[in-house]
Design an enzyme around this catalytic site. Structure first.
Site, mmCIF file in Angstrom:
data_model
loop_
_atom_site.group_PDB
_atom_site.id
_atom_site.type_symbol
_atom_site.label_atom_id
_atom_site.label_comp_id
_atom_site.label_asym_id
_atom_site.label_seq_id
_atom_site.Cartn_x
_atom_site.Cartn_y
_atom_site.Cartn_z
ATOM 1 N N ASP A 76 -13.746 -9.271 79.877
ATOM 2 C CA ASP A 76 -13.301 -10.231 80.871
ATOM 3 C C ASP A 76 -13.498 -9.581 82.243
ATOM 4 O O ASP A 76 -13.795 -8.390 82.350
ATOM 5 C CB ASP A 76 -11.863 -10.698 80.642
HETATM 6 C C1 NOJ Z 1 -11.383 -14.458 84.059
HETATM 7 C C2 NOJ Z 1 -10.896 -15.370 82.971
HETATM 8 O O1 NOJ Z 1 -9.872 -14.750 82.226
HETATM 9 C C3 NOJ Z 1 -12.002 -15.788 82.026
HETATM 10 O O2 NOJ Z 1 -11.505 -16.709 81.105
HETATM 11 C C4 NOJ Z 1 -13.164 -16.341 82.803
HETATM 12 O O3 NOJ Z 1 -14.145 -16.804 81.924
HETATM 13 C C5 NOJ Z 1 -13.685 -15.248 83.703
HETATM 14 N N1 NOJ Z 1 -12.652 -14.881 84.648
HETATM 15 C C6 NOJ Z 1 -14.931 -15.668 84.459
HETATM 16 O O4 NOJ Z 1 -14.637 -16.593 85.415
#
Ligand code: NOJ
Length: 766
Positions: A300
């Site tokens: 993430d």
């Molecule tokens: C953080 C989020 O937790 C995740 O779900 C998301 O896909 C990413 N950012 C990218 O935006």
């Protein structure tokens, strides 16, 4: 192959094709297995051509230059990113959208780098792209797998037309805590429903053939247990036992792998002390070994870097080592792999095999997407012009929006409204809202593009419609990036609203949360109607009790006062682009509500976590007059509205619940049937739900577990016999070592219209 594709990639690909000895005519005849083998051979051949730095580059993902969806790391400036792109040190990018923009970065990767390896382009296509569908929690309330798959399909068609080939969805995190803002992005609290929806959404995004230009790679996230974040607080710690992990958290992820999801995303939380980005147990042992997942895992946003903040790594170098060894294949906007991994390999700290494996996984997905055959297959301006925000997509968005609404209460049949002759006051800060209904993940949508409830109702009938806001919900404007500021002081509009209510036959009140009050990093400690809305509601109620409350929300709310006093309540979530049309159609009765709650609504925040599939405990509720049983002294154990609950404008009755036989061998299929009748005055659709209880087991089983459901439409007076099959897959469970077993003994079966169904039968496995 596209004309502008570089000579480099043509020659590179012809070498590859020579190496695998396969021409186009042969290709058509080959089986899927052979296709996989050929792709694997291509991957190996390409890998053999790559330098260490190019390999590490494939494991590096950057945010684009236009919009961001997380905190921007200090090193991540545009100049470095461009330089890295040109060197072939970037494997994927996120938040780049629109054919022109995607083409710009893809051209650099394909035409200016040594090997010309195309980029994978990711975006949070969570509930639609430009056409916004209901938030995923709302869609889950439809229990309509076909409609959910279609919604994902349309999102993929639009996103792919805008150059995107990878979505960071579906989020399949089970959660029992509505304080956590991200419950809006998942399918609720139940692993069985969650698994079915995970499959439907993966299928919708990926279609049957990933090489098509309108299918995109899906991503099951967040692996794992993010939904159990302590106290519902975002990015917090997770401490859960093995039984919850295996039986509640992991099943939807496993279901996603079974439907061929191409990527996984890990998460920001730790699991019992191990930040999951550093978890070999989850990423290598379970996902890649036990489940045989052959796609790749993306971190993430900066979660590899965050191993330092967690106190799991002392610096960037150690973070890179730990995460790569644990099986995190791609670093999203963390700048860790690209700066550390090559040196770690050179000094012998990280084995080149770790890098080769990660890169092979990433390349495999790129080959499967057909990006090597045509890196610009998603960059077609005509397609972009014709396939985004179409009338058909809007119609489909309306269809699933209607199906997602959940009728909680309808005393005196206040609903449906009459189409003529009623004087309606439409009150509330969300009634004319055109932005909030788009929900949280709507970066590609035009601001204020939703049909408001006011517009929808105005278009629907000739009734007198007197609209008053009452109070503002938020102060000023709000965005995806900022905290909402709730109005807690300005009550000026209440008087006017009360006057309008006095004159009306019926008051429709549109209250609840703003779309930007749920989603990532939008945890709440209170689950009431935010701001001055409760005061507005009570003031209106004092002069006119004929209130229909349309509750807009991204999470279950503890609307205990409303549940007691307001005669009609319907959950309108954040329903996307077509919100107002969907609400009007349902309120006026042209669509009979059929949604069922995918998450329990609590009576108070103190009951959380509250979920239907809890354990019985050693001292269950027994109505005893003494105090020595599992309960609260100031609140009942029961929820405000249970999981699976939802009413219709008609009534359904359940009879003749039968199991064919009573004693079964352990691996037998148990056939269950029930008669469901429409005993009301209007055609309706019911979600018939089957729950089991494994009465005695070596690991204590919940009091009820959903194990089947069936959507059925019944005409007035019609009865249908609904059949269910229970097999080992539904009757077994995971031990604390993660082994799936089935045990002999007594089982109870409950069937009905919600998780509190009373109709019961039993059978025995021997
Ligand atoms: C953080 C989020 O937790 C995740 O779900 C998301 O896909 C990413 N950012 C990218 O935006």
């Amino acid at each position: 192959m596209h004309n502008s594709t570089s000579v480099k990639i043509i020659s590179c690909l012809s070498i590859l094709l020579m190496l695998v000895g396969c021409d186009n005519s042969e290709k058509n005849k080959i089986t899927i297995q052979n296709k996989d083998n050929i792709i694997n051979q291509k991957v190996d051949s390409l890998l053999a051509l790559m330098t260490l730095e190019e390999k590490v580059g494939q494991m590096n993902m950057y945010n684009g230059f236009w919009e961001v969806t997380g905190p921007v790391p200090k090193e991540g400036n545009a100049k470095t990113k461009y330089e890295h792109l040109k060197k072939g040190w970037v494997g994927g990018m996120l938040n780049v959208r629109g054919v022109e923009n995607v083409k710009k970065v893809q051209q650099i990767a394909v035409e200016e780098t040594r090997l010309g390896i195309p980029l994978i382009i990711g975006f949070d296509v969570i509930h639609g792209f430009k056409t916004i569908n209901p938030i995923p929690l709302a869609e889950a309330a439809s229990w309509d797998l076909e409609a959910i798959e279609k919604s994902a399909r349309i999102a993929a068609i639009e996103a792919s037309a805008a150059g995107i080939n990878w979505t960071f969805a579906p989020m399949v995190d089970i959660s029992r805590d509505p304080r956590w803002g991200r419950v809006m992005e998942g399918a609720g609290e139940d692993p069985y429903l969650g698994s079915k929806i995970a499959k439907a959404r993966v299928k919708g995004f990926q279609g049957d053939d990933l090489t098509k230009a309108n299918t995109i790679a899906a991503c099951a996230k967040h692996f794992a247990a993010y939904g159990f974040t302590e106290a519902g607080k975002e990015y917090n710690t997770v401490d859960i036992g093995a039984s919850t992990l295996y039986n509640s958290v992991l099943p939807p992820f496993k279901a996603a792998t079974e439907s061929g999801v191409r990527t996984f995303m890990n998460s920001f939380n730790d699991l019992n002390g191990v930040p999951v980005t550093a978890s070999k147990f989850l990423q290598r042992d379970i996902l890649k070994t036990e489940w045989n997942f052959d796609g790749f895992v993306v971190s993430d946003w900066a979660s590899i870097y965050e191993l330092i903040n967690w106190g799991r790594a002392k610096d960037e170098k150690e973070a890179a080592k730990i995460a790569s060894k644990a099986g995190s294949d791609m670093d999203m906007e963390g700048n860790i792999y690209i700066t550390e991994l090559a040196n770690l390999v050179k000094e012998g700290t990280v084995d080149i095999a770790v890098i080769n494996e990660a890169v092979s996984r990433i390349l495999r997905v790129k080959f499967q997407l057909g990006l090597f055959d045509d890196p610009y297959k998603y960059c077609n301006l005509k397609n972009e012009k014709e396939n985004i925000g179409t009338k058909l997509h809007q119609e489909e968005a309306l269809d699933i929006a209607k199906k997602s609404m959940v009728l909680l209460k309808n005393e005196n049949n206040l609903l449906p409204l009459k189409k003529e002759g009623q004087h309606i006051a439409l009150i509330g800060p969300l009634a004319a809202e055109k932005n909030s209904p788009l929900g949280n993940w709507r970066l590609a949508a035009d601001d204020n593009s939703a049909v408001s409830v006011l517009e929808g109702m105005q278009a629907y009938s000739k009734n007198i419609l007197n609209h008053k806001k009452g109070v503002n919900l938020i102060e000023g404007n709000t965005t995806f990036f900022h905290k909402v500021k709730i109005n807690t002081t300005n009550k000026n509009g209440i008087k006017e609203a009360v006057l309008a209510a006095k004159k009306a036959d019926i008051v429709v009140m549109v209250l609840g949360e703003h779309g930007f009050q749920s989603g990532e990093s939008r945890s709440r400690t209170r689950l009431d109607l935010p701001g001055l809305q409760q005061e507005l509601l009570e003031s209106v109620f004092a002069v006119n009790k004929n209130i229909v409350l349309v509750l807009n929300t991204g999470r279950p709310l503890a609307i205990t006062w409303a549940a007691k006093h307001i005669p009609s309540i319907i959950v309108g979530w954040q329903l996307g682009s077509q919100t107002g049309n969907a609400v009007a159609e349902v309120l006026y009765g042209d669509y009979n509500p059929s949604g069922k709650l995918p998450m329990t609504f609590p009576k108070s925040v103190g009951q959380i976590p509250i979920y239907y599939n809890h354990k019985n405990t050693g001292r269950p509720d027994n109505n005893a007059s003494n105090v020595f049983w599992s309960h609260y002294i100031d609140e009942a154990n029961s929820p405000l509205y249970p999981f699976g609950f939802g009413l219709s404008y008609t009534n359904f009755t359940y009879k003749n619940l039968k199991v064919k036989g009573s004693n079964f061998f352990i691996n037998a299929t148990v056939n269950v049937s029930v008669d469901v009748s429409n005993s009301g005055n209007i055609k309706g659709k019911e979600v018939v739900q089957l729950y089991i209880r494994d009465v005695v087991a070596s690991i204590v089983r919940p009091v009820r577990e959903l194990k089947g459901f069936n959507l059925t439409t019944l005409n007035v007076g019609e009865t249908k016999t609904i059949q269910f099959e229970l097999t080992k897959a539904q009757l077994g469970f995971y031990t604390n070592k993660g082994v799936f077993i089935i045990e002999p003994g007594d089982f109870e079966v409950y069937v009905g219209g919600n998780s509190d169904a009373k109709l019961k039968t039993t059978f025995n496995l021997e």
